[in-house]
Design a protein around this motif. Structure first.
Motif, PDB file in Angstrom:
ATOM      1  N   LEU A  69      16.662  18.782 -25.381  1.00  0.00           N
ATOM      2  CA  LEU A  69      16.247  19.143 -24.478  1.00  0.00           C
ATOM      3  C   LEU A  69      15.168  20.292 -24.752  1.00  0.00           C
ATOM      4  O   LEU A  69      14.096  20.193 -24.267  1.00  0.00           O
ATOM      5  N   SER A  70      15.693  21.572 -24.645  1.00  0.00           N
ATOM      6  CA  SER A  70      15.227  22.791 -24.678  1.00  0.00           C
ATOM      7  C   SER A  70      14.287  22.581 -25.647  1.00  0.00           C
ATOM      8  O   SER A  70      12.520  23.743 -26.103  1.00  0.00           O
TER       9      SER A  70
ATOM     10  N   ALA B 184      10.404  20.476 -25.124  1.00  0.00           N
ATOM     11  CA  ALA B 184      10.370  21.467 -23.453  1.00  0.00           C
ATOM     12  C   ALA B 184       9.252  22.669 -24.331  1.00  0.00           C
ATOM     13  O   ALA B 184       7.949  22.422 -24.187  1.00  0.00           O
TER      14      ALA B 184
ATOM     15  N   LEU C  21       6.073  20.287 -23.695  1.00  0.00           N
ATOM     16  CA  LEU C  21       5.569  19.944 -22.702  1.00  0.00           C
ATOM     17  C   LEU C  21       4.957  21.436 -22.560  1.00  0.00           C
ATOM     18  O   LEU C  21       5.109  21.511 -22.973  1.00  0.00           O
ATOM     19  N   ASP C  22       3.689  21.095 -21.433  1.00  0.00           N
ATOM     20  CA  ASP C  22       3.029  21.990 -21.224  1.00  0.00           C
ATOM     21  C   ASP C  22       3.417  22.548 -20.087  1.00  0.00           C
ATOM     22  O   ASP C  22       3.140  21.751 -19.054  1.00  0.00           O
ATOM     23  N   PHE C  23       3.604  23.510 -19.494  1.00  0.00           N
ATOM     24  CA  PHE C  23       4.325  24.447 -18.570  1.00  0.00           C
ATOM     25  C   PHE C  23       3.885  25.683 -18.137  1.00  0.00           C
ATOM     26  O   PHE C  23       3.898  26.631 -18.972  1.00  0.00           O
TER      27      PHE C  23
ATOM     28  N   ARG D   2       2.890  11.016 -30.118  1.00  0.00           N
ATOM     29  CA  ARG D   2       2.840  10.948 -28.506  1.00  0.00           C
ATOM     30  C   ARG D   2       2.195  10.815 -27.859  1.00  0.00           C
ATOM     31  O   ARG D   2       2.328  10.073 -26.649  1.00  0.00           O
TER      32      ARG D   2
ATOM     33  N   HIS E 115       7.843  10.804 -21.480  1.00  0.00           N
ATOM     34  CA  HIS E 115       8.882  11.729 -22.453  1.00  0.00           C
ATOM     35  C   HIS E 115      10.202  11.623 -22.470  1.00  0.00           C
ATOM     36  O   HIS E 115       9.741  11.536 -23.996  1.00  0.00           O
TER      37      HIS E 115
ATOM     38  N   MET F 237      12.436   5.755 -15.356  1.00  0.00           N
ATOM     39  CA  MET F 237      11.041   6.730 -16.711  1.00  0.00           C
ATOM     40  C   MET F 237       9.380   6.695 -15.445  1.00  0.00           C
ATOM     41  O   MET F 237       8.561   6.868 -16.220  1.00  0.00           O
TER      42      MET F 237
ATOM     43  N   ASP G  86       7.979   9.674 -14.375  1.00  0.00           N
ATOM     44  CA  ASP G  86       7.808  10.717 -15.517  1.00  0.00           C
ATOM     45  C   ASP G  86       6.226  10.186 -16.168  1.00  0.00           C
ATOM     46  O   ASP G  86       5.697  10.205 -15.972  1.00  0.00           O
TER      47      ASP G  86
ATOM     48  N   GLY H  13       4.293  12.208 -17.525  1.00  0.00           N
ATOM     49  CA  GLY H  13       3.764  11.727 -18.948  1.00  0.00           C
ATOM     50  C   GLY H  13       2.946  10.424 -19.347  1.00  0.00           C
ATOM     51  O   GLY H  13       2.776  10.400 -20.191  1.00  0.00           O
ATOM     52  N   GLN H  14       3.906   9.440 -18.417  1.00  0.00           N
ATOM     53  CA  GLN H  14       2.968   8.523 -19.122  1.00  0.00           C
ATOM     54  C   GLN H  14       1.790   8.272 -19.010  1.00  0.00           C
ATOM     55  O   GLN H  14       1.318   6.191 -17.803  1.00  0.00           O
TER      56      GLN H  14
ATOM     57  N   PRO I 208      -1.489   9.081 -19.353  1.00  0.00           N
ATOM     58  CA  PRO I 208      -2.530  10.008 -19.882  1.00  0.00           C
ATOM     59  C   PRO I 208      -3.808   9.881 -19.692  1.00  0.00           C
ATOM     60  O   PRO I 208      -4.467  11.086 -19.713  1.00  0.00           O
TER      61      PRO I 208
ATOM     62  N   ARG J  67      -2.730  20.200 -14.554  1.00  0.00           N
ATOM     63  CA  ARG J  67      -2.004  18.976 -15.519  1.00  0.00           C
ATOM     64  C   ARG J  67      -1.008  19.641 -15.775  1.00  0.00           C
ATOM     65  O   ARG J  67       0.925  19.498 -16.379  1.00  0.00           O
ATOM     66  N   ARG J  68      -0.431  20.871 -16.306  1.00  0.00           N
ATOM     67  CA  ARG J  68       0.316  22.306 -16.581  1.00  0.00           C
ATOM     68  C   ARG J  68       1.014  21.933 -15.105  1.00  0.00           C
ATOM     69  O   ARG J  68       2.100  21.790 -15.625  1.00  0.00           O
ATOM     70  N   TRP J  69       0.965  21.752 -14.202  1.00  0.00           N
ATOM     71  CA  TRP J  69       2.041  22.174 -13.222  1.00  0.00           C
ATOM     72  C   TRP J  69       3.140  20.612 -13.166  1.00  0.00           C
ATOM     73  O   TRP J  69       3.935  20.170 -13.040  1.00  0.00           O
TER      74      TRP J  69
ATOM     75  N   GLU K 153       3.772  18.707 -15.715  1.00  0.00           N
ATOM     76  CA  GLU K 153       4.792  19.090 -16.457  1.00  0.00           C
ATOM     77  C   GLU K 153       6.169  19.770 -16.379  1.00  0.00           C
ATOM     78  O   GLU K 153       6.932  19.782 -16.695  1.00  0.00           O
ATOM     79  N   PHE K 154       5.666  20.524 -15.217  1.00  0.00           N
ATOM     80  CA  PHE K 154       6.903  22.099 -15.350  1.00  0.00           C
ATOM     81  C   PHE K 154       7.692  21.074 -14.267  1.00  0.00           C
ATOM     82  O   PHE K 154       9.278  21.392 -14.860  1.00  0.00           O
TER      83      PHE K 154
ATOM     84  N   LEU L 189       9.369  18.609 -14.861  1.00  0.00           N
ATOM     85  CA  LEU L 189      10.636  18.147 -16.066  1.00  0.00           C
ATOM     86  C   LEU L 189      10.804  18.656 -16.862  1.00  0.00           C
ATOM     87  O   LEU L 189      12.193  19.104 -17.298  1.00  0.00           O
ATOM     88  N   ALA L 190      10.036  19.795 -17.175  1.00  0.00           N
ATOM     89  CA  ALA L 190      10.362  21.089 -18.349  1.00  0.00           C
ATOM     90  C   ALA L 190      11.816  22.116 -18.017  1.00  0.00           C
ATOM     91  O   ALA L 190      12.414  21.868 -18.509  1.00  0.00           O
ATOM     92  N   MET L 191      11.430  22.556 -16.699  1.00  0.00           N
ATOM     93  CA  MET L 191      12.307  22.648 -16.138  1.00  0.00           C
ATOM     94  C   MET L 191      13.822  22.304 -16.658  1.00  0.00           C
ATOM     95  O   MET L 191      14.833  22.236 -16.358  1.00  0.00           O
TER      96      MET L 191
ATOM     97  N   MET M 100      14.043  20.198 -18.836  1.00  0.00           N
ATOM     98  CA  MET M 100      14.736  20.131 -19.702  1.00  0.00           C
ATOM     99  C   MET M 100      15.625  21.500 -20.006  1.00  0.00           C
ATOM    100  O   MET M 100      16.636  22.191 -20.981  1.00  0.00           O
ATOM    101  N   LEU M 101      14.562  22.227 -19.663  1.00  0.00           N
ATOM    102  CA  LEU M 101      15.594  23.732 -20.292  1.00  0.00           C
ATOM    103  C   LEU M 101      16.761  24.227 -19.587  1.00  0.00           C
ATOM    104  O   LEU M 101      17.269  24.735 -19.956  1.00  0.00           O
TER     105      LEU M 101
END
Lengths: 306, 317
Positions: free
Chosen positions: A122-123, A126, A130-132, A199, A209, B1, B4, B6-7, B9, B20-22, B24-25, B27-29, B31-32
């Motif tokens: 997962l991490s 990311a 991913l871009d954030f 991707r 994703h 989904m 999501d 990301g779908q 494009p 765009r960066r925000w 995905e924010f 989802l990134a959080m 996953m992290l």
């Protein structure tokens, strides 16, 4: 399948684990090698290899010999297997509670391995795809944890586990190790090698994703995940200091802390301790024989850190 | 989904990079989060807390602590006990790391020629990687114990080395650390051998052949082809072995308990922090302080090795 070698080769770029196959096949093509020893040099090299092998195996040999000897024979001729009994093994197994210890170690190692693979995927995803905002800061923090030796954290972790009431529990053994920056880093590196077009194509097909991760990315990097899993399993199984800190009831000892107890309480019965040692060593020996390739890959994968 | 981001494009090309960066924010959080929580709670927080604890002084029960100022780190570092542990650890590293490297490289080179039956020797040399610290240490404990041990009961060995029976290598302050180091070198041999062997196999055969054609003998080829090409592997093994030496605990706990007393000849820094017989065992302040000092020392050592040797290492392409 076609992309697999390219994917697998990258995290082990410094020392490709698959090189052995190439080396062997090329040896077969050229019948004789330019630096292949012949005659006396060949005999000398074999003699040296045999002598060193004997030295390396010597501690294992004396251990096994002692483990099969009854108590009154173990101090005489420790190098000769001149007596044989299985009684010591059954005593080590029953009174040493090794079955329980093995089960505890297995439970903890399996949980830790599964969790480390999932959290790393997962991490790692990311960080790779991913871009954030804040990505670099987060990544720097993750990498920073690689520099902290385990020993520097355990004093405080003991208090944390204690205040959670997790002393003498599986949670206490496993939870601090459910994630690893090493795994995150490893998985990120291999995900970065996936072609960007893959991707993009999935995105055009409407695959999100998470779907891409599950159905495309993870299957493509399976060799790396296998290596990570083996590495996690071994690290967890071999933990020594942490179980000694958080376990003080016999019921919850792992193999390592259980062996410690067996040794400390039976100093005058080396055959019993050696039988326990053999029992404790066998599962990992079997695992490593089955997963040789993953082992080399897992060990060499660390080289990307350098 | 469907949620999501990301779908979509096509939209990503239409909107500015910033938004765009925000998208995905979240989802990134998500996953992290699992990794971040574990690493934060069990690595970063404890490190910060240990740095804070390290300047505290506690009563004899270790339950009431008060601030003693960060000068305590200096006092601790200068204390006889810590200096002894540091010296023991440094000696242990010097006993294990160079020998471990030389043996690992030597065996890997020896087993790298095309000989039949080589697989068996490789398996044997790799085998110690399968031993945990407890398994390896107990095997060596049985070998080295003075009265009930294996070597002490072998007559010819006894004749050669009387000290193995009296007082015993692990009991003699002069030999205890060396004896522990032997067991540690043995236990790490498989790891080093596997890594160096993999490194050797990645060296193109043509390089050796070209050097041989130019008239370089075996020794010359070793220093001019093998060693430079193994550079990254050797640096990595060097750092790992050094780090392991400085973290040595299990061998000490099982073989010597930090003794023999009163010299504490085998009390390494890690044993000093966590060992059963350690004088600071019940003082969380001094324990945390020593652990932080270990962290700083390890950091400095790795940086030194990376800068000093890493600069000269050649990283292929």
């Amino acid at each position: 399948m076609a992309t697999e070698p390219a994917v697998g080769a990258v995290p082990v770029a410094a020392v490709p684990a698959d090189a052995s196959a190439d080396a062997l096949s090329s040896a077969r093509v050229r019948r004789k090698h330019f630096d292949q020893p012949v005659g006396w040099r060949l005999a000398g090299r074999y003699a040296l290899l045999v002598a060193i092998s004997a030295i390396v195996l010597f501690p294992v040999y004396t251990t096994v010999v002692a483990a099969f000897k009854p108590g009154d024979k173990v101090f005489r001729n420790p190098l000769l297997p001149d007596a044989f009994t299985l009684e010591v093994f059954s005593r080590a197994w029953s009174s040493g509670h090794l079955g329980q210890y093995l089960l505890n170690s297995l439970i903890v190692a399996v949980v830790v391995t599964a969790a480390q693979v999932v959290t790393s995927v997962l991490s790692g995803y990311a960080f790779a795809l991913l871009d954030f905002p804040g990505k670099n800061v987060f990544f720097a923090l993750f990498v920073a944890t690689l520099l902290v030796p385990l020993e520097a954290t355990l004093v405080v972790n003991f208090d944390t586990i204690d205040s959670l009431g997790w002393i003498n529990t599986y949670q206490g053994l496993a939870v601090p190790f459910l994630a690893t920056a090493f795994g995150t880093f490893l998985v990120r590196q291999v995900f970065l090698t996936l072609p960007r077009d893959l991707r993009d194509a999935a995105a055009i097909d409407g695959v999100g994703h998470l779907g891409f991760l599950r159905h495309v990315a993870v299957p493509l990097v399976r060799p790396t995940l296998g290596a990570l899993a083996l590495f996690s399993f071994l690290s967890s199984w071999n933990q020594y200091l942490w179980p000694n800190l958080v376990i003080n009831e016999d019921e919850r000892n792992t193999v390592q802390s259980g062996l410690r107890l067996l040794s400390k309480s039976n100093l005058d019965e080396p055959n019993l301790v050696m039988a326990g040692t053999v029992i404790a060593a066998i599962p990992i020996a079997v695992v490593l024989i089955v997963f040789q390739r993953q082992l080399v890959r897992g060990l060499t994968a660390g080289a990307v850190k350098g | 989904m469907t949620t999501d981001p990301g779908q979509q494009p096509l939209r990503t090309t239409a909107v500015s990079g910033r938004s765009r960066r925000w998208t995905e924010f979240p989802l990134a959080m998500a996953m992290l989060a699992p990794s971040a929580v574990i690493l934060g709670v069990f690595i970063l927080y404890p490190l910060g807390r240990a740095v804070w604890l390290g300047q505290q002084r506690c009563n004899t029960f270790g339950d009431v602590c008060r601030s003693n100022g960060f000068g305590q780190y200096v006092d601790l570092f200068r204390s006889i006990e810590f200096q002894n542990a540091l010296l023991v650890t440094a000696k242990f590293a010097l006993l294990t790391v160079p020998l471990g490297l030389v043996l690992g490289v030597g065996l890997a080179v020896l087993a790298d020629k095309y000989l039949s039956g080589l697989g068996v020797f490789r398996a044997i040399f790799s085998s110690t990687v399968a031993t945990s610290v407890a398994v390896a240490s107990l095997m060596w404990l049985f070998l080295l114990q003075p009265s009930v041990g294996a070597l002490a009961n072998v007559d010819f060995f006894n004749a050669l080395f009387p000290s193995v029976k009296d007082p015993g290598w692990l009991q003699d302050p002069g030999t205890a650390l060396t004896a522990v180091a032997m067991s540690s070198v043995w236990a790490n041999l498989g790891f080093t051998f596997i890594l160096v062997t993999a490194g050797l196999q990645s060296i193109p055969r043509d390089l050796h052949e070209a050097a041989a054609v130019d008239g370089a003998g075996g020794v010359r080829r070793f220093w001019s082809v093998t060693v430079p090409m193994l550079g990254p592997t050797l640096l990595f093994v060097l750092i790992v072995l050094t780090t392991r030496a400085f973290q040595t605990y299990g061998e000490i706990d099982l073989l010597t308990d930090g003794g023999p007393k009163p010299q504490d000849s085998t009390t390494t820094i890690t044993y000093f922090v966590y060992g059963q017989n350690s004088p600071i065992r019940s003082d969380p302040g001094l324990q945390a302080g020593s652990a932080v000092l270990l962290f700083v020392i390890l950091l400095a050592l790795s940086a030194l090795q990376l800068r000093g040797i890493g600069r000269r290492v050649h990283y292929g392409d």
